[in-house]
Design a protein around this motif. Structure first.
Motif, PDB file in Angstrom:
ATOM      1  N   GLU A 146       0.828  -1.205   0.000  1.00  0.00           N
ATOM      2  CA  GLU A 146       0.000   0.000   0.000  1.00  0.00           C
ATOM      3  C   GLU A 146       0.864   1.257   0.000  1.00  0.00           C
ATOM      4  O   GLU A 146       0.422   2.331  -0.419  1.00  0.00           O
ATOM      5  N   ARG A 147       2.111   1.110   0.434  1.00  0.00           N
ATOM      6  CA  ARG A 147       3.039   2.254   0.476  1.00  0.00           C
ATOM      7  C   ARG A 147       3.858   2.395  -0.798  1.00  0.00           C
ATOM      8  O   ARG A 147       4.723   3.281  -0.869  1.00  0.00           O
ATOM      9  N   VAL A 148       3.613   1.561  -1.805  1.00  0.00           N
ATOM     10  CA  VAL A 148       4.290   1.772  -3.097  1.00  0.00           C
ATOM     11  C   VAL A 148       3.976   3.172  -3.603  1.00  0.00           C
ATOM     12  O   VAL A 148       4.850   3.888  -4.096  1.00  0.00           O
ATOM     13  N   CYS A 149       2.713   3.590  -3.479  1.00  0.00           N
ATOM     14  CA  CYS A 149       2.289   4.903  -3.958  1.00  0.00           C
ATOM     15  C   CYS A 149       1.237   5.466  -3.017  1.00  0.00           C
ATOM     16  O   CYS A 149       0.305   4.753  -2.642  1.00  0.00           O
ATOM     17  N   GLY A 150       1.373   6.730  -2.658  1.00  0.00           N
ATOM     18  CA  GLY A 150       0.390   7.354  -1.782  1.00  0.00           C
ATOM     19  C   GLY A 150      -0.897   7.709  -2.486  1.00  0.00           C
ATOM     20  O   GLY A 150      -1.962   7.750  -1.867  1.00  0.00           O
ATOM     21  N   ILE A 151      -0.834   7.982  -3.795  1.00  0.00           N
ATOM     22  CA  ILE A 151      -2.029   8.412  -4.528  1.00  0.00           C
ATOM     23  C   ILE A 151      -2.856   7.211  -4.959  1.00  0.00           C
ATOM     24  O   ILE A 151      -4.084   7.243  -4.900  1.00  0.00           O
ATOM     25  N   CYS A 152      -2.204   6.140  -5.422  1.00  0.00           N
ATOM     26  CA  CYS A 152      -2.948   4.954  -5.877  1.00  0.00           C
ATOM     27  C   CYS A 152      -2.627   3.756  -4.992  1.00  0.00           C
ATOM     28  O   CYS A 152      -2.351   2.663  -5.475  1.00  0.00           O
ATOM     29  N   SER A 168      -6.775  10.905  -8.015  1.00  0.00           N
ATOM     30  CA  SER A 168      -5.521  11.013  -8.755  1.00  0.00           C
ATOM     31  C   SER A 168      -5.649  11.975  -9.934  1.00  0.00           C
ATOM     32  O   SER A 168      -4.773  12.824 -10.154  1.00  0.00           O
ATOM     33  N   HIS A 169      -6.727  11.862 -10.694  1.00  0.00           N
ATOM     34  CA  HIS A 169      -6.910  12.728 -11.858  1.00  0.00           C
ATOM     35  C   HIS A 169      -7.098  14.187 -11.447  1.00  0.00           C
ATOM     36  O   HIS A 169      -6.602  15.096 -12.131  1.00  0.00           O
ATOM     37  N   LEU A 170      -7.819  14.431 -10.355  1.00  0.00           N
ATOM     38  CA  LEU A 170      -7.984  15.811  -9.884  1.00  0.00           C
ATOM     39  C   LEU A 170      -6.648  16.397  -9.449  1.00  0.00           C
ATOM     40  O   LEU A 170      -6.346  17.560  -9.733  1.00  0.00           O
ATOM     41  N   PHE A 186      -8.054  21.437  -6.440  1.00  0.00           N
ATOM     42  CA  PHE A 186      -7.592  20.860  -5.177  1.00  0.00           C
ATOM     43  C   PHE A 186      -8.675  20.916  -4.108  1.00  0.00           C
ATOM     44  O   PHE A 186      -8.696  20.077  -3.200  1.00  0.00           O
ATOM     45  N   ALA A 187      -9.568  21.868  -4.206  1.00  0.00           N
ATOM     46  CA  ALA A 187     -10.718  21.887  -3.297  1.00  0.00           C
ATOM     47  C   ALA A 187     -11.626  20.684  -3.571  1.00  0.00           C
ATOM     48  O   ALA A 187     -12.117  20.034  -2.632  1.00  0.00           O
ATOM     49  N   LEU A 188     -11.834  20.368  -4.859  1.00  0.00           N
ATOM     50  CA  LEU A 188     -12.609  19.177  -5.214  1.00  0.00           C
ATOM     51  C   LEU A 188     -11.908  17.904  -4.743  1.00  0.00           C
ATOM     52  O   LEU A 188     -12.546  16.958  -4.270  1.00  0.00           O
ATOM     53  N   ARG A 189     -10.596  17.884  -4.878  1.00  0.00           N
ATOM     54  CA  ARG A 189      -9.818  16.723  -4.430  1.00  0.00           C
ATOM     55  C   ARG A 189     -10.005  16.501  -2.935  1.00  0.00           C
ATOM     56  O   ARG A 189     -10.120  15.347  -2.475  1.00  0.00           O
ATOM     57  N   GLU A 190     -10.045  17.566  -2.159  1.00  0.00           N
ATOM     58  CA  GLU A 190     -10.271  17.424  -0.724  1.00  0.00           C
ATOM     59  C   GLU A 190     -11.598  16.747  -0.436  1.00  0.00           C
ATOM     60  O   GLU A 190     -11.714  15.921   0.475  1.00  0.00           O
ATOM     61  N   THR A 191     -12.615  17.081  -1.225  1.00  0.00           N
ATOM     62  CA  THR A 191     -13.935  16.469  -1.039  1.00  0.00           C
ATOM     63  C   THR A 191     -13.882  14.976  -1.328  1.00  0.00           C
ATOM     64  O   THR A 191     -14.497  14.168  -0.621  1.00  0.00           O
ATOM     65  N   ARG A 196      -2.947   5.743 -13.523  1.00  0.00           N
ATOM     66  CA  ARG A 196      -1.949   6.047 -14.548  1.00  0.00           C
ATOM     67  C   ARG A 196      -1.828   4.945 -15.598  1.00  0.00           C
ATOM     68  O   ARG A 196      -1.116   5.120 -16.573  1.00  0.00           O
ATOM     69  N   GLY A 197      -2.486   3.810 -15.378  1.00  0.00           N
ATOM     70  CA  GLY A 197      -2.392   2.717 -16.328  1.00  0.00           C
ATOM     71  C   GLY A 197      -2.220   1.386 -15.637  1.00  0.00           C
ATOM     72  O   GLY A 197      -2.501   1.237 -14.444  1.00  0.00           O
ATOM     73  N   GLU A 198      -1.732   0.405 -16.381  1.00  0.00           N
ATOM     74  CA  GLU A 198      -1.675  -0.971 -15.876  1.00  0.00           C
ATOM     75  C   GLU A 198      -0.687  -1.147 -14.731  1.00  0.00           C
ATOM     76  O   GLU A 198       0.491  -0.803 -14.836  1.00  0.00           O
ATOM     77  N   VAL A 199      -1.178  -1.727 -13.623  1.00  0.00           N
ATOM     78  CA  VAL A 199      -0.331  -2.212 -12.533  1.00  0.00           C
ATOM     79  C   VAL A 199      -0.260  -3.725 -12.655  1.00  0.00           C
ATOM     80  O   VAL A 199      -1.289  -4.392 -12.819  1.00  0.00           O
ATOM     81  N   PHE A 200       0.938  -4.259 -12.584  1.00  0.00           N
ATOM     82  CA  PHE A 200       1.169  -5.696 -12.766  1.00  0.00           C
ATOM     83  C   PHE A 200       1.828  -6.262 -11.515  1.00  0.00           C
ATOM     84  O   PHE A 200       2.818  -5.705 -11.021  1.00  0.00           O
ATOM     85  N   TYR A 201       1.273  -7.360 -10.997  1.00  0.00           N
ATOM     86  CA  TYR A 201       1.857  -8.056  -9.843  1.00  0.00           C
ATOM     87  C   TYR A 201       2.091  -9.524 -10.196  1.00  0.00           C
ATOM     88  O   TYR A 201       1.226 -10.155 -10.823  1.00  0.00           O
ATOM     89  N   TYR A 202       3.227 -10.025  -9.777  1.00  0.00           N
ATOM     90  CA  TYR A 202       3.538 -11.454  -9.881  1.00  0.00           C
ATOM     91  C   TYR A 202       3.886 -11.951  -8.485  1.00  0.00           C
ATOM     92  O   TYR A 202       4.689 -11.328  -7.775  1.00  0.00           O
TER      93      TYR A 202
END
Length: 359
Positions: free
Chosen positions: A60-66, A105-107, A127-132, A300-306
């Motif tokens: 979960e800490r790989v990325c803070g946004i996703c 993420s998109h906002l 950024f106000a919308l992002r807060e919501t 941002r696109g495809e996340v791949f896990y093995y």
């Protein structure tokens, strides 16, 4: 005579630890060289020294946004090895959180793009919308950033009051329709600053292996939510958002329109949320020996896990590929022949996350 300008690894125009060496002739960019690896976070190595339960908050800490899509994809791979069937309600809740995360993420990215364009007021509105959006995620999970929602075999928390979440999402929709969509799709200043800038042709997008909004802005109809549906996406249906111009404006428009699609999916999931359990009965399932891959459509696109398992409670191998790692080389094709002054906006247009890349 050509000269080289280094931007990064720490630079006002590049706020994350990577480096672009730009070769210029006058003000025109001739070529770029991208360097990564300035940070080493060792997440994959640590994941092979902890058990599956401990690995979920780690990835979960790989990325803070996703963060949510990383735990979901990790759990999907473990579930595939163990042959676990996800409860229907859990699949819908995973979609709700994943699409709220995409919206967040998109906002955030659109706000950063507005600032780079020079549209400071737009930055504050977005950024106000992002807060919501973050408030809605907190209402569901108790957390604004790392949601701790996913577990192997389901989710940890239920959506107990869908109507209140639906009401909040509809308020976000009004803001997106009133502020983000009109500005990014019709404003003359935004168009002048982004149209024809940083073009990535469909052929180059394919050759460089781009994913997510970067690929879709160049005409590639790639979206794992449609191509390989997971969670509840097969039941909800996803409309692909595709542009063909391949410039910065196309990448802006794709993300702006995807925000509306995310809101539609959240609304539909909340309105049709099935009853039943949110996780399997066994809270700590055994992962047998075997291996599996899992793929999900992150913002941002495809996340791949093995994951490879030897039957113990510690995975034998964990491999993660993030979308920025796939999209980053395409900045070279976008940059050739462009003006030096456009480089901050061009490199930002892939929505880079070097926290993910230096995992």
């Amino acid at each position: 005579m050509p000269y080289t300008i280094p931007i990064g690894p720490y630079h006002p125009a590049l706020e994350e630890p990577y480096k672009i060496n730009i070769t210029c002739q006058g003000e025109n960019v001739q070529d770029v060289d991208i360097a990564i690896g300035f940070n080493f976070r060792s997440i994959e190595l640590l994941a092979q020294r902890r058990n599956y339960i401990q690995d979920i908050p780690l990835v979960e800490r790989v990325c803070g946004i996703c963060s949510g899509v990383h735990t979901m994809t990790f759990c999907m791979a473990a579930e595939a090895i163990a042959g676990i069937e996800l409860p229907a309600r859990a699949g819908y809740i995973r979609v709700i959180v994943a699409e709220l995360e995409r919206l967040h993420s998109h906002l955030l990215w659109c706000g950063v793009a507005a600032e780079l364009i020079g549209f400071q007021t737009m930055f504050m509105e977005l950024f106000a919308l992002r807060e919501t959006v973050m408030d809605v995620l907190e209402a569901i999970s108790g957390n604004r950033v790392n949601y701790a929602m996913n577990c192997i075999g389901g989710v940890n928390r239920d959506v107990k009051d869908p109507e209140s979440i639906l009401s909040a999402v509809r308020k976000i929709k009004q803001g997106v329709e009133k502020v983000a969509i009109p500005i990014f799709t019709t404003d003359a200043t935004v168009k002048a600053r982004t149209a024809g800038v940083g073009v990535l042709t469909r052929a180059d997008a394919l050759a460089y292996g781009t994913v997510g909004p970067t690929a879709r802005a160049s005409g590639l109809e790639l979206d794992l939510r449609c191509d390989l549906p997971y969670a509840a996406y097969g039941e909800l249906g996803v409309n692909r958002i595709v542009q063909t111009d391949g410039d910065v404006r196309a990448r802006v428009v794709v993300r702006a329109l995807e925000m509306l699609e995310s809101i539609r999916l959240i609304e539909k999931a909340l309105q049709t949320l099935p009853s039943g359990p949110i996780r399997i009965a066994d809270r700590f399932p055994v992962i047998p020996a075997g291996e599996a891959t899992a793929r999900a459509e992150a913002p941002r696109g495809e996340v791949f896990y093995y994951i490879a398992s030897d039957g113990s409670d510690v995975p034998q191998r964990v491999k993660i590929r993030t979308p920025t790692y796939a999209n980053m080389p395409s900045v070279r094709a976008m940059s050739k022949g462009q003006h030096l002054a456009d480089m901050p906006l061009i490199q930002a247009s892939i929505d880079p996350c070097y926290s993910c890349t230096d995992r």
